[in-house]
Design a protein around this motif. Sequence first.
Motif, PDB file in Angstrom:
ATOM      1  N   TYR A 118       0.854  -1.190   0.000  1.00 14.78           N
ATOM      2  CA  TYR A 118       0.000   0.000   0.000  1.00 14.78           C
ATOM      3  C   TYR A 118       0.888   1.238   0.000  1.00 14.78           C
TER       4      TYR A 118
ATOM      5  N   PRO B 215      -4.691   1.898   2.257  1.00 16.57           N
ATOM      6  CA  PRO B 215      -5.659   0.875   2.674  1.00 16.57           C
ATOM      7  C   PRO B 215      -6.979   1.543   3.058  1.00 16.57           C
TER       8      PRO B 215
ATOM      9  N   ASP C  24      -4.679  -4.349   6.483  1.00 21.24           N
ATOM     10  CA  ASP C  24      -4.781  -4.943   5.156  1.00 21.24           C
ATOM     11  C   ASP C  24      -6.243  -5.003   4.723  1.00 21.24           C
ATOM     12  N   ASP C  25      -6.524  -4.654   3.465  1.00 25.62           N
ATOM     13  CA  ASP C  25      -7.902  -4.632   2.964  1.00 25.62           C
ATOM     14  C   ASP C  25      -8.571  -6.006   3.001  1.00 25.62           C
TER      15      ASP C  25
END
Length: 226
Positions: A135, A142, A148-149
Amino acid sequence: MAKFFRAAIMGPPGSGKGTISKRIAQSFGLQYLSSGHFLRESIAANTEAGLLVKTYVDRSMLVPDHVMTRLMLPRLEQLSSHSWLLDGFPRTLSQAKALNDLYQLDLVISLNIPFETLKDRLSDRWVHPASGRVYNMGFNPPRVQGKDDITGEPLIQHDDDKPEALMARLRLYKDVAKPVLDLYKTQGILHSFSGTETDRIWPYINSLLSAKMHTQPSGAFQSQSP
């Protein structure tokens, strides 16, 4: 008989290789093989080569040439009926010569990005360690800060993305990459692109690949969807 199109992309940390590679794969139907992703997959799968790689990764050491070729070449042999793009391999002259014995590349893309641009990009870079997802707080943040997505797990910033460490990484990259680039230059397949913005470099790479893949004799190249 149809010929498949084989290419590689080279560039220092933060040069945008991953972004450009994904665009190439999507636009031209090439299989995209990132050595970093493949290393992580091999470690997660506990393969013999993966366990060997882990001993170096755990100590933050570069994986030696003989281990990289032992891991990557069998994977490339499996892709013998595909057109593909390599990212992160070959990294050294030894790896390039080993690859040459198996396949003749059609094209090598080299990204030349100014140091200040790399420094700015990497200072904003955060990584999800397990997947390697990257990212950038400036242009690809994000959805939730620091997470974390996909998994919601914490993101980290590598120590070697900090400016003083980055300078050493760039020096190492240039020293190691120069003989590889020289080899591909003598083979007439090296194309270098300079700039500070991926979106400005991309149209030139897109045009080059369109010409390379479509001005060959009819049916000379076959592309494969990932």
